[in-house]
Design an enzyme around this catalytic site. Sequence first.
Site, PDB file in Angstrom:
ATOM      1  N   HIS B 125       0.875  -1.178   0.000  1.00  0.00           N
ATOM      2  CA  HIS B 125       0.000   0.000   0.000  1.00  0.00           C
ATOM      3  C   HIS B 125       0.915   1.231   0.000  1.00  0.00           C
ATOM      4  CE1 HIS B 125      -2.827   2.919   1.810  1.00  0.00           C
ATOM      5  NE2 HIS B 125      -3.794   2.105   1.420  1.00  0.00           N
ATOM      6  N   ASP B 202       2.873  -4.955   8.074  1.00  0.00           N
ATOM      7  CA  ASP B 202       1.701  -4.102   7.911  1.00  0.00           C
ATOM      8  C   ASP B 202       0.472  -4.999   7.999  1.00  0.00           C
ATOM      9  OD1 ASP B 202      -0.470  -2.682   7.018  1.00  0.00           O
ATOM     10  OD2 ASP B 202       0.421  -2.061   5.116  1.00  0.00           O
ATOM     11  N   GLN B 205      -4.816  -5.219   6.927  1.00  0.00           N
ATOM     12  CA  GLN B 205      -5.903  -6.065   6.398  1.00  0.00           C
ATOM     13  C   GLN B 205      -6.003  -7.403   7.121  1.00  0.00           C
ATOM     14  OE1 GLN B 205      -8.155  -5.115   4.327  1.00  0.00           O
ATOM     15  NE2 GLN B 205      -7.218  -3.218   3.590  1.00  0.00           N
ATOM     16  N   LYS B 228     -10.495  -0.773  10.211  1.00  0.00           N
ATOM     17  CA  LYS B 228     -10.595  -1.911   9.302  1.00  0.00           C
ATOM     18  C   LYS B 228     -10.991  -3.180  10.048  1.00  0.00           C
ATOM     19  CE  LYS B 228      -7.257  -0.083   6.018  1.00  0.00           C
ATOM     20  NZ  LYS B 228      -8.026   0.347   4.846  1.00  0.00           N
ATOM     21  N   CYS B 366      -4.666   2.455  -3.864  1.00  0.00           N
ATOM     22  CA  CYS B 366      -3.438   2.918  -3.202  1.00  0.00           C
ATOM     23  C   CYS B 366      -2.284   1.938  -3.385  1.00  0.00           C
ATOM     24  CB  CYS B 366      -3.648   3.185  -1.716  1.00  0.00           C
ATOM     25  SG  CYS B 366      -4.731   4.560  -1.403  1.00  0.00           S
TER      26      CYS B 366
END
Lengths: 140, 406
Positions: B125, B202, B205, B228, B366
């Site tokens: 991202h 990261d 998600q 999220k 993104c």
Amino acid sequence: MITEKIQKEIIDNFNMLDDDIEMSLNYLMELGEGLEPMDEDLRVDDNIIKGCQSKVWLTHTFVDDKLHFLGDSNTAITKGLLSLLISVFNNRTPEEILDSKLFFINETGLCRFIGTQRSNGLEAMENKFKLIALNALKNG
Amino acid sequence: MMSNFPISEVRRDFPILDTKINNNNLVYFDNAATTQKPQSVIDSLSNYYSSYNSNIHRGVHHLAEKATEEFESTRETAKSFINASSTNEIIFTRGATEGINLVASSYCKNFLNKGDEIIISEMEHHSNIVPWQMVAKENDLVIKTIKVTGIGELDIENFKSLLNEKTKFVSVVYISNTLGTINPVKELVKISKDAGAKVMVDGAQATSHKNVDVRDLNCDFFVFSAHKMYGPTGVGILYGKEEILDKMPPYMGGGEMIKDVSFEDTTYNALPYKFEAGTPNIGDVIGFKKAIEYLNTLGRENIYRYETEIRDHTWNELKKIDRIKLVGTSDSKIGIFSFYVEGFHYYDLGLFLDAKGIAIRTGHHCTQPLMDKMNLDGTARVSLAMYNTYEEIDYFIDELKKIISK
Ligand SMILES: Cc1ncc(COP(=O)(O)O)c(C=O)c1O
């Protein structure tokens, strides 16, 4: 003024769709399909209107004091919107274009269907037509 | 095979799912962008503002005491949620983006030297690309990128070939927001550590779909965003190993992060406060706890099982439509489907689906470098969450077929 008359016709046509979003989208798509075709070799970066989410190309010729526009977009709905703008501005003098106010976008509720992220694109398109008219006026 | 996931109860907990869009039931398939919020989260926000709003940590009065207690209890809950060792390792941020920027700026600026190398991947991202470019430019660091294969997986051999004695930092995405690919992060962490590099994951998600155990992953840093995972916007967490966070200088100055201030010198507060300058997003942090509790009550194994079933159903149905080209077809993926249709622009598709009440995302998500790599300027993306149903998927597939035959 002729540009007002055309805009009123557009508004009448959209009013017949009863605010049905899907029908409006279908109608826009049809309008786009009816747009005078633009040659592949005119769809170049120099003719792109900046500030639209999708790709929009616009070129013009200036003959007998009238501007003639050719445009295209890589997305069908935007192409439909562009075709509406072209129908308002096509074969008008630069003065007519500069003097005209676009009211059909608000009155058709098209901006409601098209959303805020995209009305910026509409504004960019309108500005481009006016810029072309201004340059035509300056350069003759 | 249908699991016994309590889908009706879950849907009842999310009031927005009853919304009508253009006279159709809302079908919300944009969960990778942000998820909807359960009533318990919404209530906790309004309860905070209507009954105990106060600034935290600095007051002696009752409201300050109560707000501080609730705020800090989110830290405790988050610690257990990802199995961190201590609440000192849980730093509140505005979201995953801020967490990455904090580490890039505080760790990499101070502990990396000219010529040192940072590895990210082609599927990151923008928020896991741009912060690195910024520190790299300022400090003459080198960024290398792990290649993505045709089906949308990280090329592990390529990764190994990038590692050398100059590699000081690796930052990779756990689950790709564009492809849905679940990367083998535990393996990636091990390979990175063997090469002597620090690693950040990261997890933006990941946390709503999978169990996350930062000690098992053994990563040095892990970032995620509340919004999220059914929590409020504007809150996230940076997890970092305590011994590393301890050595890192603060990256913002202000209140909360200091112990003593004079014009001659300032001593910084201890962890985790030294990274939390200023009044934090108190209400949303408090609401975040309810989101974690919601996930804990359902159990992420159960959620994952149900989500895998609806993922498979969507995948099977999409595969049956010839003109749909899926991007990201690894077996190891969550219910995120990026696709394009020959002869039908994704942008038009998004508008037509919206007319039917179906919310999807269109564009580059993104992840522009990934799009460039795949020779695409964008895709349509469906991203599922635990409250989505078979019926919604069937409705979407029907409408999709009708639209693309226009
Ligand atoms: C994989 C990934 N990383 C990072 C982010 C950034 O998260 P936030 O905007 O909440 O900081 C996102 C959000 O889309 C994401 O999908």
